[in-house]
Design an enzyme around this catalytic site. Sequence first.
Site, PDB file in Angstrom:
ATOM      1  N   LYS A   9       0.834  -1.204   0.000  1.00  0.00           N
ATOM      2  CA  LYS A   9       0.000   0.000   0.000  1.00  0.00           C
ATOM      3  C   LYS A   9       0.875   1.264   0.000  1.00  0.00           C
ATOM      4  O   LYS A   9       2.092   1.187   0.212  1.00  0.00           O
ATOM      5  CB  LYS A   9      -0.931  -0.039   1.219  1.00  0.00           C
ATOM      6  CG  LYS A   9      -1.947  -1.203   1.187  1.00  0.00           C
ATOM      7  CD  LYS A   9      -2.873  -1.160   2.401  1.00  0.00           C
ATOM      8  CE  LYS A   9      -3.917  -2.273   2.351  1.00  0.00           C
ATOM      9  NZ  LYS A   9      -4.867  -2.195   3.503  1.00  0.00           N
ATOM     10  N   TYR A  49     -12.330  -1.703  -3.709  1.00  0.00           N
ATOM     11  CA  TYR A  49     -12.818  -1.905  -2.339  1.00  0.00           C
ATOM     12  C   TYR A  49     -14.347  -1.836  -2.247  1.00  0.00           C
ATOM     13  O   TYR A  49     -14.873  -1.527  -1.172  1.00  0.00           O
ATOM     14  CB  TYR A  49     -12.173  -0.889  -1.394  1.00  0.00           C
ATOM     15  CG  TYR A  49     -10.792  -1.299  -0.904  1.00  0.00           C
ATOM     16  CD1 TYR A  49     -10.610  -2.475  -0.173  1.00  0.00           C
ATOM     17  CD2 TYR A  49      -9.670  -0.507  -1.140  1.00  0.00           C
ATOM     18  CE1 TYR A  49      -9.358  -2.843   0.295  1.00  0.00           C
ATOM     19  CE2 TYR A  49      -8.404  -0.882  -0.673  1.00  0.00           C
ATOM     20  CZ  TYR A  49      -8.270  -2.049   0.042  1.00  0.00           C
ATOM     21  OH  TYR A  49      -7.027  -2.419   0.521  1.00  0.00           O
ATOM     22  N   ASN A 112      -1.928  -0.023   7.095  1.00  0.00           N
ATOM     23  CA  ASN A 112      -1.395  -1.313   7.533  1.00  0.00           C
ATOM     24  C   ASN A 112      -0.549  -2.020   6.468  1.00  0.00           C
ATOM     25  O   ASN A 112      -0.459  -3.239   6.436  1.00  0.00           O
ATOM     26  CB  ASN A 112      -2.531  -2.198   8.063  1.00  0.00           C
ATOM     27  CG  ASN A 112      -3.594  -2.465   7.020  1.00  0.00           C
ATOM     28  OD1 ASN A 112      -3.444  -2.068   5.865  1.00  0.00           O
ATOM     29  ND2 ASN A 112      -4.653  -3.154   7.405  1.00  0.00           N
ATOM     30  N   HIS A 115      -2.034  -5.402   1.454  1.00  0.00           N
ATOM     31  CA  HIS A 115      -3.335  -6.028   1.209  1.00  0.00           C
ATOM     32  C   HIS A 115      -3.085  -7.478   0.809  1.00  0.00           C
ATOM     33  O   HIS A 115      -2.083  -7.780   0.164  1.00  0.00           O
ATOM     34  CB  HIS A 115      -4.053  -5.313   0.049  1.00  0.00           C
ATOM     35  CG  HIS A 115      -5.240  -6.089  -0.462  1.00  0.00           C
ATOM     36  ND1 HIS A 115      -6.483  -5.983   0.116  1.00  0.00           N
ATOM     37  CD2 HIS A 115      -5.352  -7.024  -1.444  1.00  0.00           C
ATOM     38  CE1 HIS A 115      -7.320  -6.801  -0.518  1.00  0.00           C
ATOM     39  NE2 HIS A 115      -6.652  -7.450  -1.464  1.00  0.00           N
ATOM     40  N   GLU A 126      -9.473 -10.026  -7.877  1.00  0.00           N
ATOM     41  CA  GLU A 126      -8.458  -8.998  -7.589  1.00  0.00           C
ATOM     42  C   GLU A 126      -7.259  -9.113  -8.524  1.00  0.00           C
ATOM     43  O   GLU A 126      -6.696  -8.103  -8.947  1.00  0.00           O
ATOM     44  CB  GLU A 126      -8.011  -9.092  -6.126  1.00  0.00           C
ATOM     45  CG  GLU A 126      -9.110  -8.663  -5.153  1.00  0.00           C
ATOM     46  CD  GLU A 126      -8.734  -8.821  -3.689  1.00  0.00           C
ATOM     47  OE1 GLU A 126      -9.580  -8.486  -2.839  1.00  0.00           O
ATOM     48  OE2 GLU A 126      -7.615  -9.290  -3.382  1.00  0.00           O
TER      49      GLU A 126
HETATM   50  P1  IDP Z   1      -7.765  -6.880   5.508  1.00  0.00           P
HETATM   51  O1  IDP Z   1      -6.944  -5.880   4.694  1.00  0.00           O
HETATM   52  O2  IDP Z   1      -6.991  -7.419   6.684  1.00  0.00           O
HETATM   53  O3  IDP Z   1      -8.380  -7.953   4.660  1.00  0.00           O
HETATM   54  P2  IDP Z   1     -10.423  -5.672   5.620  1.00  0.00           P
HETATM   55  O4  IDP Z   1     -11.396  -5.870   6.722  1.00  0.00           O
HETATM   56  O5  IDP Z   1     -10.684  -6.350   4.310  1.00  0.00           O
HETATM   57  O6  IDP Z   1      -8.961  -6.040   6.181  1.00  0.00           O
HETATM   58  O7  IDP Z   1     -10.323  -4.091   5.381  1.00  0.00           O
HETATM   59  C1  IDP Z   1      -9.708  -3.562   4.233  1.00  0.00           C
HETATM   60  C2  IDP Z   1      -8.817  -2.421   4.638  1.00  0.00           C
HETATM   61  O8  IDP Z   1      -9.607  -1.353   5.165  1.00  0.00           O
HETATM   62  C3  IDP Z   1      -7.824  -2.735   5.762  1.00  0.00           C
HETATM   63  O9  IDP Z   1      -6.652  -3.384   5.323  1.00  0.00           O
HETATM   64  C4  IDP Z   1      -7.528  -1.363   6.311  1.00  0.00           C
HETATM   65  O10 IDP Z   1      -6.623  -0.628   5.470  1.00  0.00           O
HETATM   66  C5  IDP Z   1      -8.916  -0.710   6.226  1.00  0.00           C
HETATM   67  N1  IDP Z   1      -9.682  -0.890   7.465  1.00  0.00           N
HETATM   68  C6  IDP Z   1     -10.270  -2.030   7.931  1.00  0.00           C
HETATM   69  N2  IDP Z   1     -10.913  -1.836   9.104  1.00  0.00           N
HETATM   70  C7  IDP Z   1     -10.731  -0.517   9.390  1.00  0.00           C
HETATM   71  C8  IDP Z   1     -11.161   0.315  10.485  1.00  0.00           C
HETATM   72  O11 IDP Z   1     -11.835  -0.119  11.429  1.00  0.00           O
HETATM   73  N3  IDP Z   1     -10.756   1.618  10.449  1.00  0.00           N
HETATM   74  C9  IDP Z   1     -10.001   2.140   9.419  1.00  0.00           C
HETATM   75  N4  IDP Z   1      -9.607   1.402   8.372  1.00  0.00           N
HETATM   76  C10 IDP Z   1      -9.948   0.088   8.358  1.00  0.00           C
HETATM   77 MG    MG Z   2      -9.798  -7.789   3.119  1.00  0.00          MG
END
Ligand code: IDP
Ligand code: MG
Length: 137
Positions: A9, A49, A112, A115, A126
């Site tokens: 990212k 997304y 984070n 992805h 994807e």
């Molecule tokens: P993942 O990337 O671990 O699969 P997902 O639930 O698919 O997590 O969420 C996609 C992305 O959205 C996350 O990687 C993160 O960047 C963002 N995200 C997820 N939950 C939150 C939140 O509670 N607050 C802010 N951003 C979030």
């Molecule tokens: Mg995800």
Amino acid sequence: MEQTLSIIKPDGVKKGLTGKIILMFEENGFEIKAIKKVQLTKKEAEEFYYVHKDRPFFDSLISFMTEGAIVPMVLSAESAISKNREIMGATNPKDAKEGTIRKMFAESIERNIVHGSDSPESSKSEISFFFNILEIL
Ligand code: IDP
Ligand code: MG
């Protein structure tokens, strides 16, 4: 062999972690089948997304994912999808295990670093979002 989509990212690219993360994948037995560097438009990020469109963090996630270049790649290994999710660590770095990419490098649940596809269906869609068949070797 299974394939999965990984993305470094914008935060990971800006921190200069691209090489380190690729090395971690290779050292963990993944083959890089395709890789590129791109910057998503708002529209493209919203499409990628789309499953999260009703979540409260959606707008913030889209602005984060479009703030700079990203490095999507196709990784291949046995059980690549779950193996990649293990190496990435939990979505929230506070919950991620020691040694995972998110534990080591992520600032927050949003920023984070990486992805990873979460199922065979999402992996397929994807991968085809970023790469055509001729680009996957
Ligand atoms: P993942 O990337 O671990 O699969 P997902 O639930 O698919 O997590 O969420 C996609 C992305 O959205 C996350 O990687 C993160 O960047 C963002 N995200 C997820 N939950 C939150 C939140 O509670 N607050 C802010 N951003 C979030
Ligand atoms: Mg995800």
